[in-house]
Enzyme design. Structure first.
Site, PDB file in Angstrom:
ATOM      1  N   ARG A  88      14.223   3.627  11.730  1.00  0.00           N
ATOM      2  CA  ARG A  88      13.046   4.497  11.822  1.00  0.00           C
ATOM      3  C   ARG A  88      12.280   4.223  13.136  1.00  0.00           C
ATOM      4  O   ARG A  88      12.849   3.726  14.091  1.00  0.00           O
ATOM      5  CB  ARG A  88      12.183   4.308  10.572  1.00  0.00           C
ATOM      6  CG  ARG A  88      12.939   4.713   9.280  1.00  0.00           C
ATOM      7  CD  ARG A  88      12.078   4.598   8.057  1.00  0.00           C
ATOM      8  NE  ARG A  88      10.930   5.510   8.117  1.00  0.00           N
ATOM      9  CZ  ARG A  88       9.899   5.467   7.254  1.00  0.00           C
ATOM     10  NH1 ARG A  88       9.921   4.563   6.270  1.00  0.00           N
ATOM     11  NH2 ARG A  88       8.897   6.303   7.382  1.00  0.00           N
TER      12      ARG A  88
ATOM     13  N   PRO B  61       0.787  -1.224   0.000  1.00  0.00           N
ATOM     14  CA  PRO B  61       0.000   0.000   0.000  1.00  0.00           C
ATOM     15  C   PRO B  61       0.827   1.286   0.000  1.00  0.00           C
ATOM     16  O   PRO B  61       1.845   1.381   0.664  1.00  0.00           O
ATOM     17  CB  PRO B  61      -0.823  -0.101   1.295  1.00  0.00           C
ATOM     18  CG  PRO B  61      -0.144  -1.123   2.119  1.00  0.00           C
ATOM     19  CD  PRO B  61       0.507  -2.078   1.161  1.00  0.00           C
ATOM     20  N   ASN B  62       0.320   2.228  -0.784  1.00  0.00           N
ATOM     21  CA  ASN B  62       0.837   3.598  -0.889  1.00  0.00           C
ATOM     22  C   ASN B  62       2.127   3.720  -1.686  1.00  0.00           C
ATOM     23  O   ASN B  62       2.571   4.842  -1.952  1.00  0.00           O
ATOM     24  CB  ASN B  62       1.018   4.242   0.499  1.00  0.00           C
ATOM     25  CG  ASN B  62      -0.296   4.360   1.232  1.00  0.00           C
ATOM     26  OD1 ASN B  62      -1.259   4.877   0.681  1.00  0.00           O
ATOM     27  ND2 ASN B  62      -0.371   3.844   2.444  1.00  0.00           N
TER      28      ASN B  62
ATOM     29  N   HIS C 229      12.874  -2.952   1.168  1.00  0.00           N
ATOM     30  CA  HIS C 229      12.317  -1.679   1.640  1.00  0.00           C
ATOM     31  C   HIS C 229      13.171  -0.545   1.108  1.00  0.00           C
ATOM     32  O   HIS C 229      14.407  -0.637   1.147  1.00  0.00           O
ATOM     33  CB  HIS C 229      12.283  -1.609   3.169  1.00  0.00           C
ATOM     34  CG  HIS C 229      11.379  -2.647   3.746  1.00  0.00           C
ATOM     35  ND1 HIS C 229      10.014  -2.531   3.699  1.00  0.00           N
ATOM     36  CD2 HIS C 229      11.645  -3.838   4.315  1.00  0.00           C
ATOM     37  CE1 HIS C 229       9.474  -3.610   4.236  1.00  0.00           C
ATOM     38  NE2 HIS C 229      10.439  -4.422   4.613  1.00  0.00           N
TER      39      HIS C 229
ATOM     40  N   ARG D  27       4.870  12.640  -1.888  1.00  0.00           N
ATOM     41  CA  ARG D  27       5.197  13.205  -0.566  1.00  0.00           C
ATOM     42  C   ARG D  27       6.374  12.447   0.033  1.00  0.00           C
ATOM     43  O   ARG D  27       6.737  11.387  -0.442  1.00  0.00           O
ATOM     44  CB  ARG D  27       4.008  13.110   0.382  1.00  0.00           C
ATOM     45  CG  ARG D  27       2.958  14.132   0.061  1.00  0.00           C
ATOM     46  CD  ARG D  27       2.018  14.420   1.197  1.00  0.00           C
ATOM     47  NE  ARG D  27       1.024  15.387   0.749  1.00  0.00           N
ATOM     48  CZ  ARG D  27      -0.039  15.100   0.038  1.00  0.00           C
ATOM     49  NH1 ARG D  27      -0.254  13.854  -0.306  1.00  0.00           N
ATOM     50  NH2 ARG D  27      -0.873  16.029  -0.338  1.00  0.00           N
TER      51      ARG D  27
ATOM     52  N   ALA E  70       3.420  -0.901   4.521  1.00  0.00           N
ATOM     53  CA  ALA E  70       2.956  -0.873   5.926  1.00  0.00           C
ATOM     54  C   ALA E  70       2.533  -2.258   6.419  1.00  0.00           C
ATOM     55  O   ALA E  70       2.621  -2.534   7.628  1.00  0.00           O
ATOM     56  CB  ALA E  70       1.810   0.116   6.073  1.00  0.00           C
TER      57      ALA E  70
ATOM     58  N   TYR F 298      11.544   8.529   0.870  1.00  0.00           N
ATOM     59  CA  TYR F 298      11.359   7.561  -0.210  1.00  0.00           C
ATOM     60  C   TYR F 298      11.912   8.009  -1.561  1.00  0.00           C
ATOM     61  O   TYR F 298      11.825   7.275  -2.535  1.00  0.00           O
ATOM     62  CB  TYR F 298       9.861   7.226  -0.362  1.00  0.00           C
ATOM     63  CG  TYR F 298       9.254   6.694   0.919  1.00  0.00           C
ATOM     64  CD1 TYR F 298       9.729   5.510   1.497  1.00  0.00           C
ATOM     65  CD2 TYR F 298       8.240   7.381   1.567  1.00  0.00           C
ATOM     66  CE1 TYR F 298       9.191   5.035   2.679  1.00  0.00           C
ATOM     67  CE2 TYR F 298       7.686   6.899   2.746  1.00  0.00           C
ATOM     68  CZ  TYR F 298       8.172   5.733   3.295  1.00  0.00           C
ATOM     69  OH  TYR F 298       7.639   5.243   4.465  1.00  0.00           O
TER      70      TYR F 298
ATOM     71  N   ASN G  39       7.883  -5.961  -1.292  1.00  0.00           N
ATOM     72  CA  ASN G  39       7.912  -4.827  -0.373  1.00  0.00           C
ATOM     73  C   ASN G  39       6.471  -4.675   0.118  1.00  0.00           C
ATOM     74  O   ASN G  39       5.645  -4.042  -0.553  1.00  0.00           O
ATOM     75  CB  ASN G  39       8.384  -3.550  -1.078  1.00  0.00           C
ATOM     76  CG  ASN G  39       8.433  -2.366  -0.119  1.00  0.00           C
ATOM     77  OD1 ASN G  39       7.922  -2.442   1.012  1.00  0.00           O
ATOM     78  ND2 ASN G  39       9.034  -1.269  -0.551  1.00  0.00           N
TER      79      ASN G  39
ATOM     80  N   GLU H 256      12.766  -9.790   0.766  1.00  0.00           N
ATOM     81  CA  GLU H 256      12.059  -8.587   1.220  1.00  0.00           C
ATOM     82  C   GLU H 256      12.879  -7.356   0.839  1.00  0.00           C
ATOM     83  O   GLU H 256      14.104  -7.349   0.984  1.00  0.00           O
ATOM     84  CB  GLU H 256      11.932  -8.679   2.745  1.00  0.00           C
ATOM     85  CG  GLU H 256      11.311  -7.486   3.418  1.00  0.00           C
ATOM     86  CD  GLU H 256      11.370  -7.605   4.953  1.00  0.00           C
ATOM     87  OE1 GLU H 256      12.277  -8.308   5.484  1.00  0.00           O
ATOM     88  OE2 GLU H 256      10.531  -6.990   5.606  1.00  0.00           O
TER      89      GLU H 256
HETATM   90  O1  CA2 Z   1      10.751   1.734   3.103  1.00  0.00           O
HETATM   91  C1  CA2 Z   1       9.850   1.082   2.554  1.00  0.00           C
HETATM   92  O2  CA2 Z   1       9.929   0.625   1.423  1.00  0.00           O
HETATM   93  C2  CA2 Z   1       8.523   0.874   3.298  1.00  0.00           C
HETATM   94  O3  CA2 Z   1       8.074  -0.439   3.023  1.00  0.00           O
HETATM   95  C3  CA2 Z   1       7.570   1.912   2.737  1.00  0.00           C
HETATM   96  C4  CA2 Z   1       6.224   1.960   3.447  1.00  0.00           C
HETATM   97  C5  CA2 Z   1       6.396   2.014   4.972  1.00  0.00           C
HETATM   98  O4  CA2 Z   1       5.134   1.892   5.609  1.00  0.00           O
HETATM   99  C6  CA2 Z   1       7.330   0.916   5.482  1.00  0.00           C
HETATM  100  O5  CA2 Z   1       7.494   1.073   6.881  1.00  0.00           O
HETATM  101  C7  CA2 Z   1       8.682   0.997   4.805  1.00  0.00           C
HETATM  102  C8  CA2 Z   1       5.435   3.172   2.949  1.00  0.00           C
HETATM  103  C9  CA2 Z   1       5.094   3.082   1.449  1.00  0.00           C
HETATM  104  C10 CA2 Z   1       4.943   4.404   0.759  1.00  0.00           C
HETATM  105  O6  CA2 Z   1       4.436   5.420   1.563  1.00  0.00           O
HETATM  106  C11 CA2 Z   1       4.355   6.690   1.080  1.00  0.00           C
HETATM  107  C12 CA2 Z   1       3.982   7.661   1.988  1.00  0.00           C
HETATM  108  C13 CA2 Z   1       3.891   8.975   1.595  1.00  0.00           C
HETATM  109  C14 CA2 Z   1       4.171   9.330   0.289  1.00  0.00           C
HETATM  110  C15 CA2 Z   1       4.540   8.360  -0.621  1.00  0.00           C
HETATM  111  C16 CA2 Z   1       4.635   7.044  -0.229  1.00  0.00           C
END
Ligand code: CA2
Length: 186
Positions: free
Chosen positions: A151, A54-55, A144, A62, A121, A67, A118, A142
């Site tokens: 973090r 997700p996301n 990330h 953002r 969340a 990221y 990946n 895996e």
């Molecule tokens: O570092 C990573 O790849 C994560 O898997 C990314 C996830 C996070 O919840 C993990 O803890 C680590 C978040 C995915 C993307 O989130 C965004 C948030 C705001 C703007 C763009 C992407």
């Protein structure tokens, strides 16, 4: 283009094939149960399912400090290019839904040789994804983008990682290339 289930299949040139051990396949692409007769010139390439949670489709919009500035289609193109250079076939997918990711992991059995994931969340919450990875028992890695160990404490636990052979975290996009490269060594 829908961001859910973004799918892209890349087949590299046969000439690029490295001499890696691959499960041989029947005509319909199903891996042969006994792995087939090994030859020095494999007729198939490893088929890798790359799953993003997700996301991740929001990349570049953002939190560029965490990221990066590049967007999700750029990540997909990066993974496809890395796979082609390594002589791997990849199918890159993204979903915001835990059950969809579980379904894709289950469906990978018999169709893919390995999984790169990946879970975003869901990394830190999903026993369902962990169980699915354990159930199919395909070699999984895996990835990330960020270094989750540096973090917030809630990001330090990875359920999916418990079913993965390796984790690459904190390398940005390059973590996917490192994961694919690792899979060529199996
Ligand atoms: O570092 C990573 O790849 C994560 O898997 C990314 C996830 C996070 O919840 C993990 O803890 C680590 C978040 C995915 C993307 O989130 C965004 C948030 C705001 C703007 C763009 C992407």
């Amino acid at each position: 283009m829908s961001n859910n289930g973004v799918s892209a299949l890349v087949k590299a040139e046969t000439a690029l094939l490295p001499k890696v051990s691959c499960r041989r396949r029947d005509a319909d692409g199903t891996p042969q149960a006994d792995g087939g007769t090994p030859t020095s010139h494999p007729t198939t390439m490893k088929n890798i399912l790359v799953l993003n949670g997700p996301n991740l489709n929001m990349l570049g919009i953002r939190e560029p400090n965490i990221y990066g500035k590049q967007d999700y289609p750029t990540l997909v193109a990066f993974i496809q290019d890395a796979a082609a250079k390594l002589g791997l076939a990849v199918d890159v997918r993204q979903s915001n839904h835990e059950g969809v990711l579980v379904d894709w992991i289950q469906e990978a059995l018999g169709k893919f040789d390995c999984i790169v994931i990946n879970p975003a969340a869901y990394t830190h919450t999903s026993v369902a994804i962990l169980d699915a990875l354990k159930a199919v028992a395909l070699p999984a890695v895996e990835v990330h983008l960020s270094d989750i160990s540096a973090r917030e404490p809630f990001r330090h636990i990875s359920y999916a990682g418990m079913a993965c052979r390796k984790t690459f975290a904190g390398h940005g996009f390059d973590g996917y290339r490192l994961a694919l490269e690792y899979l060529t060594t199996l």
